[in-house]
Design an enzyme around this catalytic site. Structure first.
Site, PDB file in Angstrom:
ATOM      1  N   LYS A  14       0.698  -1.158   0.371  1.00 11.49           N
ATOM      2  CA  LYS A  14       0.215   0.226   0.358  1.00 11.49           C
ATOM      3  C   LYS A  14       0.659   1.203   0.131  1.00 11.49           C
ATOM      4  CE  LYS A  14      -1.980  -1.577   3.465  1.00 11.49           C
ATOM      5  NZ  LYS A  14      -1.628  -2.369   3.663  1.00 11.49           N
ATOM      6  N   ARG A  89      -9.148   0.128   9.043  1.00 10.49           N
ATOM      7  CA  ARG A  89      -8.970  -1.182   8.940  1.00 10.49           C
ATOM      8  C   ARG A  89      -9.417  -2.062   9.810  1.00 10.49           C
ATOM      9  NH1 ARG A  89      -2.804   0.723   8.441  1.00 10.49           N
ATOM     10  NH2 ARG A  89      -2.076  -2.109   8.698  1.00 10.49           N
ATOM     11  N   ARG A 128      12.479  -6.152   4.860  1.00 12.60           N
ATOM     12  CA  ARG A 128      11.858  -4.917   5.952  1.00 12.60           C
ATOM     13  C   ARG A 128      12.571  -5.049   7.083  1.00 12.60           C
ATOM     14  NH1 ARG A 128       6.530  -1.560   4.878  1.00 12.60           N
ATOM     15  NH2 ARG A 128       6.104  -2.366   6.528  1.00 12.60           N
ATOM     16  N   ARG A 146       0.108  -9.153  13.318  1.00 11.47           N
ATOM     17  CA  ARG A 146      -0.509  -8.815  12.181  1.00 11.47           C
ATOM     18  C   ARG A 146      -1.679  -9.407  11.419  1.00 11.47           C
ATOM     19  NH1 ARG A 146       4.852  -5.519  10.422  1.00 11.47           N
ATOM     20  NH2 ARG A 146       3.027  -4.487   9.031  1.00 11.47           N
TER      21      ARG A 146
HETATM   22  P1  B4P Z   1       4.544  -1.632   2.310  1.00  9.04           P
HETATM   23  O1  B4P Z   1       3.804  -0.969   0.773  1.00  9.04           O
HETATM   24  O2  B4P Z   1       5.492  -0.426   3.201  1.00  9.04           O
HETATM   25  O3  B4P Z   1       3.305  -2.511   2.804  1.00  9.04           O
HETATM   26  P2  B4P Z   1       2.228  -1.076   3.462  1.00  9.04           P
HETATM   27  O4  B4P Z   1       0.804  -1.930   3.453  1.00  9.04           O
HETATM   28  O5  B4P Z   1       1.664  -0.575   3.263  1.00  9.04           O
HETATM   29  O6  B4P Z   1       2.092  -2.128   4.973  1.00  9.04           O
HETATM   30  P3  B4P Z   1       1.538  -2.502   6.503  1.00  9.04           P
HETATM   31  O7  B4P Z   1       0.364  -2.533   6.240  1.00  9.04           O
HETATM   32  O8  B4P Z   1       3.007  -2.829   6.785  1.00  9.04           O
HETATM   33  O9  B4P Z   1       1.967  -0.668   7.378  1.00  9.04           O
HETATM   34  P4  B4P Z   1       1.638   0.392   7.718  1.00  9.04           P
HETATM   35  O10 B4P Z   1       2.593   1.413   8.006  1.00  9.04           O
HETATM   36  O11 B4P Z   1      -0.125   0.747   7.445  1.00  9.04           O
HETATM   37  O12 B4P Z   1       5.400  -2.720   1.530  1.00  9.04           O
HETATM   38  C1  B4P Z   1       5.902  -3.711   2.208  1.00  9.04           C
HETATM   39  C2  B4P Z   1       7.641  -4.259   1.942  1.00  9.04           C
HETATM   40  O13 B4P Z   1       7.461  -4.618   0.509  1.00  9.04           O
HETATM   41  C3  B4P Z   1       8.775  -2.737   1.608  1.00  9.04           C
HETATM   42  O14 B4P Z   1       9.723  -3.234   2.107  1.00  9.04           O
HETATM   43  C4  B4P Z   1       8.126  -2.567   0.113  1.00  9.04           C
HETATM   44  O15 B4P Z   1       8.996  -2.653  -0.213  1.00  9.04           O
HETATM   45  C5  B4P Z   1       8.241  -4.164   0.036  1.00  9.04           C
HETATM   46  N1  B4P Z   1       7.404  -4.158  -1.413  1.00  9.04           N
HETATM   47  C6  B4P Z   1       6.588  -3.734  -2.110  1.00  9.04           C
HETATM   48  N2  B4P Z   1       5.898  -4.220  -2.707  1.00  9.04           N
HETATM   49  C7  B4P Z   1       6.571  -5.274  -2.967  1.00  9.04           C
HETATM   50  C8  B4P Z   1       7.069  -5.621  -5.034  1.00  9.04           C
HETATM   51  N3  B4P Z   1       5.404  -5.508  -5.915  1.00  9.04           N
HETATM   52  N4  B4P Z   1       6.749  -7.385  -4.645  1.00  9.04           N
HETATM   53  C9  B4P Z   1       8.524  -7.053  -4.292  1.00  9.04           C
HETATM   54  N5  B4P Z   1       8.031  -6.407  -2.585  1.00  9.04           N
HETATM   55  C10 B4P Z   1       7.809  -5.486  -2.581  1.00  9.04           C
HETATM   56  O16 B4P Z   1       0.747  -0.441   9.078  1.00  9.04           O
HETATM   57  C11 B4P Z   1       2.216  -0.330  10.186  1.00  9.04           C
HETATM   58  C12 B4P Z   1       1.102  -0.307  11.624  1.00  9.04           C
HETATM   59  O17 B4P Z   1       0.554   0.832  12.397  1.00  9.04           O
HETATM   60  C13 B4P Z   1      -0.258  -1.522  11.596  1.00  9.04           C
HETATM   61  O18 B4P Z   1       0.572  -2.718  12.085  1.00  9.04           O
HETATM   62  C14 B4P Z   1      -0.779  -0.756  12.596  1.00  9.04           C
HETATM   63  O19 B4P Z   1      -0.503  -1.470  14.176  1.00  9.04           O
HETATM   64  C15 B4P Z   1      -0.447   0.719  12.792  1.00  9.04           C
HETATM   65  N6  B4P Z   1      -1.876   1.211  12.205  1.00  9.04           N
HETATM   66  C16 B4P Z   1      -1.636   1.207  10.892  1.00  9.04           C
HETATM   67  N7  B4P Z   1      -2.683   2.675  10.579  1.00  9.04           N
HETATM   68  C17 B4P Z   1      -4.171   1.814  11.638  1.00  9.04           C
HETATM   69  C18 B4P Z   1      -5.432   2.336  11.364  1.00  9.04           C
HETATM   70  N8  B4P Z   1      -5.601   2.583  10.901  1.00  9.04           N
HETATM   71  N9  B4P Z   1      -5.965   1.406  13.324  1.00  9.04           N
HETATM   72  C19 B4P Z   1      -5.288   0.905  13.301  1.00  9.04           C
HETATM   73  N10 B4P Z   1      -3.996   0.639  13.664  1.00  9.04           N
HETATM   74  C20 B4P Z   1      -3.388   1.371  12.600  1.00  9.04           C
END
Ligand code: B4P
Length: 191
Positions: A14, A89, A128, A146
């Site tokens: 995302k 979420r 990561r 998670r």
């Molecule tokens: P990201 O792009 O960082 O993944 P994400 O889906 O945004 O991550 P996430 O769900 O962990 O994070 P968030 O900060 O929202 O990609 C992950 C990795 O994969 C990276 O290293 C990237 O380089 C790699 N990658 C991406 N695309 C790729 C591809 N095509 N091929 C290979 N590699 C690839 O949430 C973190 C925490 O914050 C939650 O667990 C929760 O505790 C809290 N939180 C956030 N929002 C919340 C909410 N609305 N309510 C309650 N808690 C919340």
């Protein structure tokens, strides 16, 4: 105005995709994860609270997250549109977002879900974790927690947005570029 929810399991990409989409469509990117991490690194009270949940792989409580999100939208009221990354979420967050946007005569245009399986996501997040030191990417047990939080509280939102005719699944496997093309093909049909 287009307002997009980027939806998917932890590590689905995302945040990665939001970086491209925000500049292509000139949208304001609101990532609740990034906002929490900003508070954590600035050692604010909100940061301390968020860290206690995030470091265990738990979701941060709804009301705290909803208030933070509203504040981010209000302070960027002149944006052409928003990308909501990692929000909502839970059903309570989704309902609060709909109510909040409708007070401003705004609405979600589409929810784009990046679909990928947990084995691939586990590998991405462990990798990561080694590079970034992110507290929630540090071991498989926390990452599994998670996924569990997602499966129990977030996956329900598929039905929520499907009922509104706004849910679109996107294959989240492949290179970052390939996935960006799939997302932009969908968004281009909306504008
Ligand atoms: P990201 O792009 O960082 O993944 P994400 O889906 O945004 O991550 P996430 O769900 O962990 O994070 P968030 O900060 O929202 O990609 C992950 C990795 O994969 C990276 O290293 C990237 O380089 C790699 N990658 C991406 N695309 C790729 C591809 N095509 N091929 C290979 N590699 C690839 O949430 C973190 C925490 O914050 C939650 O667990 C929760 O505790 C809290 N939180 C956030 N929002 C919340 C909410 N609305 N309510 C309650 N808690 C919340």
């Amino acid at each position: 105005m287009i307002n997009i929810v980027l939806f998917g399991k932890p590590g689905a990409g995302k945040g990665t995709q939001a970086e491209f989409l925000k500049s292509k469509y000139q949208l304001f990117h609101v990532s609740t994860g990034d906002l929490f991490r900003h508070h954590i690194s600035n050692k604010t009270n909100l940061g301390q609270l968020a860290q206690s949940y995030m470091s265990n792989g738990d979701l941060v409580p709804d009301q705290v997250t909803i208030d933070m999100l509203k504040d981010a939208v209000d302070t960027n009221a002149d944006a052409k549109g928003f990308i909501f990354d990692g929000f909502p979420r839970t059903t309570k967050q989704a309902e609060a977002l709909d109510d909040f946007l409708s007070e401003k005569s705004m609405e979600i245009s589409a929810t784009l879900a990046l679909e990928a399986n947990e084995d691939v996501l586990m590998e991405r997040l462990v990798t990561r974790g080694k590079i970034s030191g992110r507290v929630d990417d540090q071991n498989e047990e926390k990452i599994r927690k998670r996924f569990e939080e997602y499966n129990n509280k977030t996956a329900l939102l598929r039905d929520f947005y499907t009922a509104q005719g706004k849910f679109h699944s996107v294959n989240g496997f492949g290179s970052v570029d390939e996935i960006t093309k799939r997302l932009t093909a969908l968004i281009d049909c909306m504008i």
